[in-house]
Design a protein around this motif. Structure first.
Motif, mmCIF file in Angstrom:
data_model
loop_
_atom_site.group_PDB
_atom_site.id
_atom_site.type_symbol
_atom_site.label_atom_id
_atom_site.label_comp_id
_atom_site.label_asym_id
_atom_site.label_seq_id
_atom_site.Cartn_x
_atom_site.Cartn_y
_atom_site.Cartn_z
ATOM 1 N N MET A 23 0.854 -1.182 0.000
ATOM 2 C CA MET A 23 0.000 0.000 0.000
ATOM 3 C C MET A 23 0.893 1.237 0.000
ATOM 4 S SD MET A 23 -3.051 1.092 2.676
ATOM 5 C CE MET A 23 -4.024 -0.353 2.402
ATOM 6 N N PHE A 24 0.627 2.158 -0.896
ATOM 7 C CA PHE A 24 1.417 3.379 -0.984
ATOM 8 C C PHE A 24 1.128 4.280 0.204
ATOM 9 C CE2 PHE A 24 0.985 2.136 -5.509
ATOM 10 C CZ PHE A 24 2.332 1.981 -5.797
ATOM 11 N N LEU A 25 2.061 5.178 0.489
ATOM 12 C CA LEU A 25 1.904 6.105 1.600
ATOM 13 C C LEU A 25 0.645 6.956 1.420
ATOM 14 C CD1 LEU A 25 2.924 7.366 4.218
ATOM 15 C CD2 LEU A 25 4.324 8.910 2.837
ATOM 16 N N THR A 26 0.396 7.430 0.218
ATOM 17 C CA THR A 26 -0.779 8.264 -0.031
ATOM 18 C C THR A 26 -2.058 7.499 0.282
ATOM 19 O OG1 THR A 26 0.412 9.421 -1.771
ATOM 20 C CG2 THR A 26 -1.965 9.676 -1.745
ATOM 21 N N THR A 27 -2.131 6.256 -0.172
ATOM 22 C CA THR A 27 -3.309 5.430 0.102
ATOM 23 C C THR A 27 -3.454 5.196 1.597
ATOM 24 O OG1 THR A 27 -2.972 4.355 -2.035
ATOM 25 C CG2 THR A 27 -4.463 3.273 -0.500
ATOM 26 N N SER A 28 -2.361 4.959 2.274
ATOM 27 C CA SER A 28 -2.394 4.764 3.730
ATOM 28 C C SER A 28 -2.896 6.021 4.429
ATOM 29 C CB SER A 28 -1.015 4.395 4.261
ATOM 30 O OG SER A 28 -0.614 3.148 3.759
ATOM 31 N N SER A 74 -12.080 11.011 1.251
ATOM 32 C CA SER A 74 -11.063 9.966 1.401
ATOM 33 C C SER A 74 -11.571 8.626 0.874
ATOM 34 C CB SER A 74 -10.620 9.847 2.858
ATOM 35 O OG SER A 74 -11.715 9.512 3.692
ATOM 36 N N GLY A 75 -12.857 8.338 1.080
ATOM 37 C CA GLY A 75 -13.423 7.098 0.551
ATOM 38 C C GLY A 75 -13.374 7.055 -0.965
ATOM 39 N N LEU A 76 -13.751 8.162 -1.591
ATOM 40 C CA LEU A 76 -13.676 8.226 -3.056
ATOM 41 C C LEU A 76 -12.227 8.124 -3.534
ATOM 42 C CD1 LEU A 76 -16.419 10.904 -3.806
ATOM 43 C CD2 LEU A 76 -16.480 8.461 -4.386
ATOM 44 N N ALA A 77 -11.314 8.755 -2.824
ATOM 45 C CA ALA A 77 -9.896 8.669 -3.193
ATOM 46 C C ALA A 77 -9.400 7.228 -3.099
ATOM 47 C CB ALA A 77 -9.060 9.585 -2.296
ATOM 48 N N LEU A 78 -9.830 6.508 -2.074
ATOM 49 C CA LEU A 78 -9.431 5.106 -1.930
ATOM 50 C C LEU A 78 -9.999 4.252 -3.057
ATOM 51 C CD1 LEU A 78 -9.837 4.780 1.934
ATOM 52 C CD2 LEU A 78 -7.689 4.516 0.663
ATOM 53 N N VAL A 79 -11.252 4.499 -3.420
ATOM 54 C CA VAL A 79 -11.863 3.754 -4.526
ATOM 55 C C VAL A 79 -11.113 4.049 -5.824
ATOM 56 C CG1 VAL A 79 -13.941 3.573 -5.960
ATOM 57 C CG2 VAL A 79 -14.136 3.511 -3.461
ATOM 58 N N MET A 80 -10.815 5.313 -6.073
ATOM 59 C CA MET A 80 -10.096 5.679 -7.299
ATOM 60 C C MET A 80 -8.697 5.067 -7.310
ATOM 61 S SD MET A 80 -12.295 7.170 -9.046
ATOM 62 C CE MET A 80 -13.724 6.496 -8.216
ATOM 63 N N ALA A 81 -8.045 5.028 -6.145
ATOM 64 C CA ALA A 81 -6.714 4.421 -6.061
ATOM 65 C C ALA A 81 -6.766 2.921 -6.350
ATOM 66 C CB ALA A 81 -6.101 4.672 -4.681
ATOM 67 N N ALA A 82 -7.916 2.321 -6.094
ATOM 68 C CA ALA A 82 -8.082 0.881 -6.354
ATOM 69 C C ALA A 82 -8.517 0.603 -7.791
ATOM 70 C CB ALA A 82 -9.102 0.299 -5.381
ATOM 71 N N GLY A 83 -8.719 1.652 -8.572
ATOM 72 C CA GLY A 83 -9.108 1.462 -9.968
ATOM 73 C C GLY A 83 -10.550 1.787 -10.277
ATOM 74 N N GLY A 84 -11.262 2.361 -9.314
ATOM 75 C CA GLY A 84 -12.652 2.750 -9.549
ATOM 76 C C GLY A 84 -13.635 1.736 -8.996
ATOM 77 N N PHE A 85 -14.906 2.097 -9.047
ATOM 78 C CA PHE A 85 -15.944 1.241 -8.474
ATOM 79 C C PHE A 85 -16.049 -0.109 -9.179
ATOM 80 C CE2 PHE A 85 -17.486 5.195 -6.535
ATOM 81 C CZ PHE A 85 -17.774 4.740 -5.256
ATOM 82 N N ALA A 86 -15.695 -0.173 -10.430
ATOM 83 C CA ALA A 86 -15.779 -1.438 -11.167
ATOM 84 C C ALA A 86 -14.769 -2.464 -10.655
ATOM 85 C CB ALA A 86 -15.562 -1.202 -12.661
ATOM 86 N N ARG A 87 -13.758 -2.008 -9.954
ATOM 87 C CA ARG A 87 -12.686 -2.919 -9.523
ATOM 88 C C ARG A 87 -12.705 -3.234 -8.033
ATOM 89 N NH1 ARG A 87 -7.989 -3.623 -13.121
ATOM 90 N NH2 ARG A 87 -7.344 -4.526 -11.157
ATOM 91 N N VAL A 88 -13.601 -2.627 -7.261
ATOM 92 C CA VAL A 88 -13.600 -2.867 -5.817
ATOM 93 C C VAL A 88 -14.603 -3.955 -5.445
ATOM 94 C CG1 VAL A 88 -12.783 -0.551 -5.223
ATOM 95 C CG2 VAL A 88 -15.245 -0.992 -5.356
ATOM 96 N N HIS A 89 -14.372 -4.560 -4.307
ATOM 97 C CA HIS A 89 -15.218 -5.624 -3.771
ATOM 98 C C HIS A 89 -16.635 -5.089 -3.522
ATOM 99 C CE1 HIS A 89 -16.446 -8.636 -0.666
ATOM 100 N NE2 HIS A 89 -15.740 -9.444 -1.442
#
Length: 154
Positions: free
Chosen positions: A1-6, A68-83
């Protein structure tokens, strides 16, 4: 996990912990103590003042949690890529935000007006409405925490 994501995750967890934990403290400690020790002419202004201060923090927490939640989703590749649990948390978070906005801009101003007019039964009814809505929001918040922790395993 990158520092920014953390850092986004840290901000997110701090925000939702403040919000949900604050609702628990207000619901299970502050309000019952006020009811047990203060008469309505003292209790109702006290609770309105406590809510006023709490709502400032919740407003910051809501904005922080959403960003921050939206930033985390975007860091994971967007809503199409999250659980699917992330979709659930996001949806429940939006419901919680809507309930908070309703509390803040509907029964809370009515509570303040009733207190200013010294209409204690009206103020008490508005505070009771807020209490019930906070109980709902607190329950949803606990469900979000459960989904965040257990959701990945389902």
């Amino acid at each position: 996990m990158f520092l920014t994501t953390s850092l986004f995750l840290l901000l997110h967890l701090l925000a939702v912990t403040f919000w949900v934990g604050g609702m628990a403290v207000m619901h299970f400690a502050v309000r019952p103590a006020a009811v047990a020790t203060l008469e309505p002419p003292q209790r109702l202004p006290f609770m309105a003042a406590a809510l006023s201060r709490f709502f400032v923090g919740v407003s910051v927490a809501v904005a922080t949690a959403l960003a921050s939640g939206l930033a985390l989703v975007m860091a994971a590749g967007g809503f199409a890529r999250v659980h699917w649990s992330v979709h659930g948390m996001f949806t429940l978070g939006l419901v919680m935000m809507a309930l908070f906005l309703h509390i803040r801009f509907a029964p809370y101003p009515r509570l303040q007006r009733a207190i200013a007019a010294k209409e204690w039964p009206v103020a008490a009814a508005q505070l009771n409405s807020i209490r019930k809505l906070v109980a709902v929001n607190l329950s949803i918040g606990v469900a979000v925490f459960a989904l965040a922790i257990v959701g990945r395993a389902l």
